[in-house]
Design an enzyme around this catalytic site. Structure first.
Site, PDB file in Angstrom:
ATOM      1  N   ARG A  63     -54.947-110.183 -36.001  1.00  0.00           N
ATOM      2  CA  ARG A  63     -53.574-109.734 -36.245  1.00  0.00           C
ATOM      3  C   ARG A  63     -53.241-109.714 -37.733  1.00  0.00           C
ATOM      4  O   ARG A  63     -52.573-108.795 -38.218  1.00  0.00           O
ATOM      5  CB  ARG A  63     -52.595-110.652 -35.498  1.00  0.00           C
ATOM      6  N   ASP A  80     -66.284-116.723 -24.511  1.00  0.00           N
ATOM      7  CA  ASP A  80     -65.506-117.719 -23.762  1.00  0.00           C
ATOM      8  C   ASP A  80     -66.124-117.996 -22.405  1.00  0.00           C
ATOM      9  O   ASP A  80     -66.312-119.151 -22.004  1.00  0.00           O
ATOM     10  CB  ASP A  80     -64.066-117.236 -23.558  1.00  0.00           C
TER      11      ASP A  80
END
Length: 227
Positions: A63, A80
């Site tokens: 971001r 993950d």
């Protein structure tokens, strides 16, 4: 006049995005952590949790530097899922009944795979776009970073704590949890808090799997109805 050959977009730049480089570092940390998991439990816990912290860091960098990418999102989720899967497999060898951790592994992979697939199937930009869901808990999870962070951290902390607590390869899961909670120590509080958050996360995984499956069924139904 000969047509000029079309120039291919630069692929290397995406591979070298800052959040993606952090993703590569996470993979290396996990590889070394699991290589040391039985010889040095504490080192494993530190490296594994550091990799988990980097998961939040790469999202922030994406971001901050405007470097969000589909490749990065997939890399992040695959990392993950594989790291959590490996830890759950190890816990299934340490605790009895092992089916508990294998079931959590199956639920984790199935719910996230279905969610990603249904996201691309319906043309959404992100698997976190669940505004059309009828479940308030599901929308709260993806809509509130603090709540999502708590649930995710709770799962990983609980798994790490269980691995560190185990003293043999034939531990009874319920006995260990009950004994730890009865101690009234900071560890007891940590396990209780993590257990609660982890339970919520599993409920959300079930909702996610059902919601994604429904999206696939709706897509199939609408496709059949088209002339």
């Amino acid at each position: 006049m000969a047509n000029k050959p079309k120039t291919r977009p630069r692929q290397l730049s995406v591979y070298l995005y800052v959040p993606n480089i952090i993703g590569y570092i996470r993979i290396l940390l996990n590889c070394y952590a699991f290589a040391q998991c039985f010889s040095s439990k504490r080192l494993f816990a530190v490296l594994y949790f550091l990799s988990f912290v980097c998961d939040a860091l790469d999202g922030w960098c994406a971001r901050k530097f405007n470097q969000a990418s589909t490749f990065g999102a997939v890399l992040d989720m695959v990392t993950d899922r594989i790291s959590t899967a490996c830890l759950l497999v190890i816990l299934s060898q340490v605790y009895r009944p092992s089916l508990v951790f294998l079931s959590l592994l199956a639920l984790d992979i199935a719910s996230h795979w279905l969610q990603m697939y249904s996201t691309f199937l319906v043309g959404k930009a992100s698997h976190k776009d669940v505004k059309d869901s009828s479940s308030w808990l599901f929308k709260l999870y993806y809509g509130n970073r603090m709540f999502m962070g708590y649930c995710c951290v709770a799962c990983e902390v609980l798994y790490i704590a269980l691995f560190l607590i185990a003293r043999s390869h034939t531990e009874n899961l319920m006995d260990v949890i009950v004994t730890t909670l009865k101690q009234g120590s900071p560890l007891s509080f940590l396990v209780a808090l993590s257990l609660f958050g982890c339970s919520i996360k599993q409920v959300i995984n079930i909702i996610q799997m059902k919601t994604a499956a429904d999206a696939c069924v709706v897509y199939d139904t609408e496709k059949r109805q088209k002339p």
